[in-house]
Design a protein around this motif. Structure first.
Motif, PDB file in Angstrom:
ATOM      1  N   ASP A   2      -5.250   3.235   0.503  1.00 44.30           N
ATOM      2  CA  ASP A   2      -4.419   2.092   0.858  1.00 44.30           C
ATOM      3  C   ASP A   2      -3.727   1.609  -0.420  1.00 44.30           C
ATOM      4  OD1 ASP A   2      -3.305  -0.306   1.580  1.00 44.30           O
ATOM      5  OD2 ASP A   2      -5.165  -1.229   2.278  1.00 44.30           O
ATOM      6  N   GLN A   3      -2.491   2.069  -0.645  1.00 43.24           N
ATOM      7  CA  GLN A   3      -1.771   1.759  -1.875  1.00 43.24           C
ATOM      8  C   GLN A   3      -1.577   0.260  -2.043  1.00 43.24           C
ATOM      9  OE1 GLN A   3       1.922   3.876  -2.415  1.00 43.24           O
ATOM     10  NE2 GLN A   3       2.646   2.478  -3.992  1.00 43.24           N
ATOM     11  N   GLY A   5      -3.224  -2.294  -0.661  1.00 48.59           N
ATOM     12  CA  GLY A   5      -4.479  -2.993  -0.884  1.00 48.59           C
ATOM     13  C   GLY A   5      -5.015  -2.779  -2.285  1.00 48.59           C
ATOM     14  N   ASP A 170      -3.989   9.229  -3.706  1.00 50.41           N
ATOM     15  CA  ASP A 170      -4.853  10.215  -3.053  1.00 50.41           C
ATOM     16  C   ASP A 170      -5.162  11.376  -3.993  1.00 50.41           C
ATOM     17  OD1 ASP A 170      -5.263   9.017  -0.554  1.00 50.41           O
ATOM     18  OD2 ASP A 170      -3.350   9.738   0.205  1.00 50.41           O
TER      19      ASP A 170
END
Length: 288
Positions: A2-3, A5, A170
């Motif tokens: 979740d970039q 977040g 990721d």
């Protein structure tokens, strides 16, 4: 990952303040975590000797300043650093494996490691083959890290991911786990030769990886952000992240390091400011 977040949490922790009575302690912790580094083509034995003297006694004018964690040099200068630092407790780290590009045959990379270990290096900072990783040849990257770990013998292995070239969070997460699975004692963000180098969100991600590794295996592994960390304010932000993301166990040079060349001077100036009550300029600390 979740970039949004991840970046929001990093930004939020980055605003945390440290109380004045805790700031001196935080500065001393940060000093003790510095890998004082010189990795330039113009490096000389004289420059390394001067750096080692500073590593042992970062601020000779003041008592109580801790030595840094390590001096990091190219492998051909490792023997010089070992001779200067013997018995001091300051470790000698050597970059290897065709640093910074990693573009060499495996036999050449392993020979580089073996040369540094034979010279007495306590720690090896290797670079992964980013080309192989980005092409999806994860097994090749894993095997190479394992081979380097074996060549290290008793020396600790820091695995440089060069996160600025991995493009996505990721990929950073995947590379972190790959390095941990292959035996890396530390995962390290960057060589310092590529922009962006260390960032708080990437370091958060790597701290999550070692925390999760501990939860899964019971083993403690370290994290080293390197490149671009120049101010005491930045260093304290990273220490807050270490405490909040991985946990207080990681607030030790055994498990967290700063790869830096200019950070130490600012830490020393801010330390003097805390003790003197007024700002000390750069003329009061040794030139690297």
């Amino acid at each position: 990952m979740d970039q949004v977040g991840l970046e929001q949490r990093a930004a939020g922790l980055g605003t945390r303040s440290v109380k004045k009575d805790s700031k001196l302690r935080a500065i001393d912790i940060a000093i003790s975590m510095v890998d004082l580094t010189t990795l330039e083509g113009a490096d000389t034995e004289g420059k390394v000797r001067s750096l080692c003297a500073k590593a042992r006694r970062p601020d000779p004018g003041w008592d109580g300043v801790p030595p840094v964690a390590a001096v990091c040099v190219y492998s051909d200068l490792a023997a010089t650093a070992v001779a200067e630092l013997g018995g001091s407790g300051v470790r000698v780290a050597s970059v290897a494996t065709a640093f910074p590009s990693g573009r060499a045959a495996r036999a050449v990379k392993l020979a580089d490691v073996e040369h540094a270990v034979a010279a007495g290096a306590d720690e090896i900072d290797m670079v992964i083959d980013r080309g192989a990783f980005l092409a999806g040849r994860y097994g090749q990257v894993f095997d190479e890290i394992q081979a380097v770990k074996e060549a290290c013998g008793d020396a600790h292995l820091k695995v440089i991911l060069e996160t600025g070239e991995l493009a996505t969070y990721d990929n950073v997460r995947r590379a972190s786990w790959l390095a941990l699975l292959a035996g890396g004692d530390f995962i390290k963000t960057s060589t310092g030769k590529v922009s962006p180098a260390a960032t708080l969100p990437v370091t958060h991600l790597m701290l999550q990886a070692v925390r999760d590794w501990r939860d899964a295996t019971g083993e403690l592994r370290g994290v080293k952000p390197a490149g671009g960390i120049r101010s005491t304010k930045d260093a304290i932000r990273y220490l807050v992240a270490v405490n909040e993301v991985a946990g207080p166990e990681w607030l030790t040079p055994e498990l967290f390091r700063f790869g830096a060349s200019s950070l130490l001077n600012d830490l020393l100036m801010q330390r003097r400011t805390q003790l003197d009550g007024h700002y000390s300029g750069p003329e009061h600390v040794a030139v690297d």
